[in-house]
Scaffold this motif. Structure first.
Motif, PDB file in Angstrom:
ATOM      1  N   ALA A  46       3.082   5.969  -8.516  1.00  0.00           N
ATOM      2  CA  ALA A  46       1.625   5.472  -8.507  1.00  0.00           C
ATOM      3  C   ALA A  46       0.913   6.420  -7.658  1.00  0.00           C
ATOM      4  O   ALA A  46      -0.181   6.634  -8.054  1.00  0.00           O
ATOM      5  CB  ALA A  46       1.834   3.934  -8.299  1.00  0.00           C
ATOM      6  N   HIS A  47       1.455   6.670  -6.226  1.00  0.00           N
ATOM      7  CA  HIS A  47       0.612   7.289  -5.453  1.00  0.00           C
ATOM      8  C   HIS A  47       0.222   8.705  -5.952  1.00  0.00           C
ATOM      9  O   HIS A  47      -0.758   9.155  -5.762  1.00  0.00           O
ATOM     10  CB  HIS A  47       1.102   7.291  -4.253  1.00  0.00           C
ATOM     11  N   GLU A  48       1.351   9.235  -6.416  1.00  0.00           N
ATOM     12  CA  GLU A  48       1.549  10.605  -6.708  1.00  0.00           C
ATOM     13  C   GLU A  48       0.650  11.073  -7.859  1.00  0.00           C
ATOM     14  O   GLU A  48       0.067  12.248  -8.374  1.00  0.00           O
ATOM     15  CB  GLU A  48       2.694  11.279  -6.870  1.00  0.00           C
ATOM     16  N   ALA A  49       0.356   9.789  -8.940  1.00  0.00           N
ATOM     17  CA  ALA A  49      -0.211   9.865 -10.060  1.00  0.00           C
ATOM     18  C   ALA A  49      -1.991  10.284  -9.870  1.00  0.00           C
ATOM     19  O   ALA A  49      -2.446  10.710 -10.969  1.00  0.00           O
ATOM     20  CB  ALA A  49       0.157   8.775 -11.172  1.00  0.00           C
ATOM     21  N   ILE A  50      -2.213   9.897  -8.983  1.00  0.00           N
ATOM     22  CA  ILE A  50      -3.727   9.808  -8.603  1.00  0.00           C
ATOM     23  C   ILE A  50      -4.099  11.389  -8.296  1.00  0.00           C
ATOM     24  O   ILE A  50      -3.471  11.980  -7.261  1.00  0.00           O
ATOM     25  CB  ILE A  50      -4.056   8.978  -7.516  1.00  0.00           C
ATOM     26  N   ASP A  51      -5.180  12.041  -8.936  1.00  0.00           N
ATOM     27  CA  ASP A  51      -5.532  13.022  -8.769  1.00  0.00           C
ATOM     28  C   ASP A  51      -6.474  13.283  -7.944  1.00  0.00           C
ATOM     29  O   ASP A  51      -7.919  13.135  -8.486  1.00  0.00           O
ATOM     30  CB  ASP A  51      -5.845  13.872 -10.309  1.00  0.00           C
ATOM     31  N   ALA A  52      -6.656  13.438  -6.651  1.00  0.00           N
ATOM     32  CA  ALA A  52      -7.677  13.287  -5.828  1.00  0.00           C
ATOM     33  C   ALA A  52      -7.312  14.086  -4.630  1.00  0.00           C
ATOM     34  O   ALA A  52      -6.299  14.385  -4.241  1.00  0.00           O
ATOM     35  CB  ALA A  52      -8.160  11.905  -5.400  1.00  0.00           C
ATOM     36  N   ASP A  53      -8.370  14.583  -3.764  1.00  0.00           N
ATOM     37  CA  ASP A  53      -8.054  15.304  -2.467  1.00  0.00           C
ATOM     38  C   ASP A  53      -7.550  14.500  -1.435  1.00  0.00           C
ATOM     39  O   ASP A  53      -6.799  14.903  -0.725  1.00  0.00           O
ATOM     40  CB  ASP A  53      -9.251  16.111  -2.170  1.00  0.00           C
ATOM     41  N   ARG A  54      -7.849  12.969  -1.564  1.00  0.00           N
ATOM     42  CA  ARG A  54      -7.436  12.161  -0.812  1.00  0.00           C
ATOM     43  C   ARG A  54      -7.079  10.837  -1.420  1.00  0.00           C
ATOM     44  O   ARG A  54      -7.913  10.289  -2.221  1.00  0.00           O
ATOM     45  CB  ARG A  54      -8.437  11.706   0.388  1.00  0.00           C
ATOM     46  N   VAL A  55      -6.001  10.210  -1.093  1.00  0.00           N
ATOM     47  CA  VAL A  55      -5.422   9.238  -1.661  1.00  0.00           C
ATOM     48  C   VAL A  55      -4.938   7.882  -0.628  1.00  0.00           C
ATOM     49  O   VAL A  55      -4.346   8.397   0.319  1.00  0.00           O
ATOM     50  CB  VAL A  55      -4.367   9.305  -2.649  1.00  0.00           C
ATOM     51  N   SER A  56      -5.508   6.819  -0.600  1.00  0.00           N
ATOM     52  CA  SER A  56      -5.162   5.734  -0.002  1.00  0.00           C
ATOM     53  C   SER A  56      -4.380   4.771  -0.353  1.00  0.00           C
ATOM     54  O   SER A  56      -4.536   4.267  -1.620  1.00  0.00           O
ATOM     55  CB  SER A  56      -6.423   4.849   0.630  1.00  0.00           C
ATOM     56  N   THR A  57      -2.989   4.624   0.175  1.00  0.00           N
ATOM     57  CA  THR A  57      -2.074   3.606  -0.576  1.00  0.00           C
ATOM     58  C   THR A  57      -1.526   2.870   0.620  1.00  0.00           C
ATOM     59  O   THR A  57      -1.142   3.127   1.609  1.00  0.00           O
ATOM     60  CB  THR A  57      -0.747   4.560  -0.941  1.00  0.00           C
ATOM     61  N   VAL A  58      -1.303   1.290   0.234  1.00  0.00           N
ATOM     62  CA  VAL A  58      -0.685   0.451   1.021  1.00  0.00           C
ATOM     63  C   VAL A  58       0.350  -0.348   0.158  1.00  0.00           C
ATOM     64  O   VAL A  58       0.167  -0.603  -1.079  1.00  0.00           O
ATOM     65  CB  VAL A  58      -1.930  -0.463   1.549  1.00  0.00           C
ATOM     66  N   LEU A  59       1.553  -0.418   0.858  1.00  0.00           N
ATOM     67  CA  LEU A  59       2.619  -1.057  -0.074  1.00  0.00           C
ATOM     68  C   LEU A  59       3.115  -1.979   0.985  1.00  0.00           C
ATOM     69  O   LEU A  59       3.682  -1.923   2.271  1.00  0.00           O
ATOM     70  CB  LEU A  59       3.668   0.015  -0.429  1.00  0.00           C
ATOM     71  N   LYS A  60       3.025  -3.368   0.632  1.00  0.00           N
ATOM     72  CA  LYS A  60       3.566  -4.302   1.446  1.00  0.00           C
ATOM     73  C   LYS A  60       4.901  -4.926   0.716  1.00  0.00           C
ATOM     74  O   LYS A  60       4.841  -5.167  -0.518  1.00  0.00           O
ATOM     75  CB  LYS A  60       2.501  -5.558   1.424  1.00  0.00           C
ATOM     76  N   ILE A  61       6.025  -5.129   1.042  1.00  0.00           N
ATOM     77  CA  ILE A  61       7.130  -5.455   0.691  1.00  0.00           C
ATOM     78  C   ILE A  61       7.669  -6.952   1.116  1.00  0.00           C
ATOM     79  O   ILE A  61       7.730  -7.177   2.467  1.00  0.00           O
ATOM     80  CB  ILE A  61       8.334  -4.442   1.084  1.00  0.00           C
ATOM     81  N   ASP A  62       8.156  -7.627   0.220  1.00  0.00           N
ATOM     82  CA  ASP A  62       8.922  -8.889   0.414  1.00  0.00           C
ATOM     83  C   ASP A  62      10.416  -8.819  -0.051  1.00  0.00           C
ATOM     84  O   ASP A  62      10.662  -8.933  -1.188  1.00  0.00           O
ATOM     85  CB  ASP A  62       8.229 -10.134  -0.095  1.00  0.00           C
ATOM     86  N   ASP A  63      11.337  -8.582   0.658  1.00  0.00           N
ATOM     87  CA  ASP A  63      12.607  -8.280   0.584  1.00  0.00           C
ATOM     88  C   ASP A  63      13.608  -9.459   0.930  1.00  0.00           C
ATOM     89  O   ASP A  63      14.196  -9.343   1.861  1.00  0.00           O
ATOM     90  CB  ASP A  63      13.169  -6.923   1.128  1.00  0.00           C
ATOM     91  N   LYS A  64      13.411 -10.587   0.152  1.00  0.00           N
ATOM     92  CA  LYS A  64      14.302 -11.737   0.421  1.00  0.00           C
ATOM     93  C   LYS A  64      15.585 -11.712  -0.224  1.00  0.00           C
ATOM     94  O   LYS A  64      15.895 -11.703  -1.468  1.00  0.00           O
ATOM     95  CB  LYS A  64      13.619 -12.871  -0.305  1.00  0.00           C
ATOM     96  N   ARG A  65      16.539 -10.991   0.651  1.00  0.00           N
ATOM     97  CA  ARG A  65      17.817 -10.877   0.356  1.00  0.00           C
ATOM     98  C   ARG A  65      18.731 -11.791  -0.055  1.00  0.00           C
ATOM     99  O   ARG A  65      19.788 -11.583  -0.600  1.00  0.00           O
ATOM    100  CB  ARG A  65      18.395  -9.945   1.544  1.00  0.00           C
ATOM    101  N   ALA A  66      18.550 -13.252   0.242  1.00  0.00           N
ATOM    102  CA  ALA A  66      19.348 -14.214  -0.081  1.00  0.00           C
ATOM    103  C   ALA A  66      18.979 -14.971  -1.523  1.00  0.00           C
ATOM    104  O   ALA A  66      19.656 -15.734  -1.761  1.00  0.00           O
ATOM    105  CB  ALA A  66      19.427 -15.310   0.965  1.00  0.00           C
ATOM    106  N   SER A  67      18.248 -14.517  -2.206  1.00  0.00           N
ATOM    107  CA  SER A  67      17.492 -15.208  -3.387  1.00  0.00           C
ATOM    108  C   SER A  67      17.170 -13.939  -4.418  1.00  0.00           C
ATOM    109  O   SER A  67      16.590 -13.052  -4.092  1.00  0.00           O
ATOM    110  CB  SER A  67      16.396 -16.256  -2.956  1.00  0.00           C
ATOM    111  N   ASP A  68      16.922 -14.758  -5.579  1.00  0.00           N
ATOM    112  CA  ASP A  68      16.587 -13.576  -6.652  1.00  0.00           C
ATOM    113  C   ASP A  68      15.258 -14.314  -7.146  1.00  0.00           C
ATOM    114  O   ASP A  68      14.791 -14.086  -8.375  1.00  0.00           O
ATOM    115  CB  ASP A  68      17.385 -13.565  -7.857  1.00  0.00           C
ATOM    116  N   ALA A  69      14.523 -15.078  -6.532  1.00  0.00           N
ATOM    117  CA  ALA A  69      13.037 -15.808  -7.050  1.00  0.00           C
ATOM    118  C   ALA A  69      12.117 -14.765  -7.151  1.00  0.00           C
ATOM    119  O   ALA A  69      11.874 -13.904  -6.433  1.00  0.00           O
ATOM    120  CB  ALA A  69      12.715 -16.822  -5.829  1.00  0.00           C
ATOM    121  N   PRO A  70      11.761 -14.836  -8.556  1.00  0.00           N
ATOM    122  CA  PRO A  70      10.571 -13.774  -8.757  1.00  0.00           C
ATOM    123  C   PRO A  70       9.367 -14.378  -8.394  1.00  0.00           C
ATOM    124  O   PRO A  70       8.933 -15.401  -7.890  1.00  0.00           O
ATOM    125  CB  PRO A  70      10.678 -13.983 -10.601  1.00  0.00           C
TER     126      PRO A  70
END
Length: 103
Positions: A59-83
């Motif tokens: 997704a980040h690389e798909a943007i065609d611009a001289d400057r791209v700002s990306t923020v990714l926040k991750i919730d990796d709850k390893r003991a559960s498969d809750a969507p």
């Protein structure tokens, strides 16, 4: 396991970013992820963190611009498969209503 991420990626430009953001969202379709786009970013669900990172990078690389700002926040709850929808449903249960305001 379900890994949930919140991705916000956009070109740093004046004017509308919608066309470039659409390219980023479209890039997610090449991956085995579920996603929902909102006004401030996209929630992504993947089976593992590697798939989440790969989708976010595309997704980040798909943007065609001289400057791209990306923020990714991750919730990796390893003991559960809750969507992500289950997390929202739990909040709504405590609220006693949908988690929406306004009209």
């Amino acid at each position: 396991m379900t890994v949930i991420g919140f991705l916000s990626t956009a070109p740093v430009v004046e004017g509308s970013m919608a066309g470039e953001v659409a390219k980023a969202v479209d890039a997610l379709d090449a991956f085995d992820v579920e996603y929902e786009t909102g006004p401030m970013g996209t929630t992504i669900e993947a089976a593992d963190v590697d798939e989440l990172f790969a989708a976010a990078q595309a997704a980040h690389e798909a943007i065609d611009a001289d400057r791209v700002s990306t923020v990714l926040k991750i919730d990796d709850k390893r003991a559960s498969d809750a969507p992500a929808a289950e997390k929202v449903a739990s909040v709504e249960e405590h609220l006693g209503r949908e988690a929406r305001g306004g009209d």
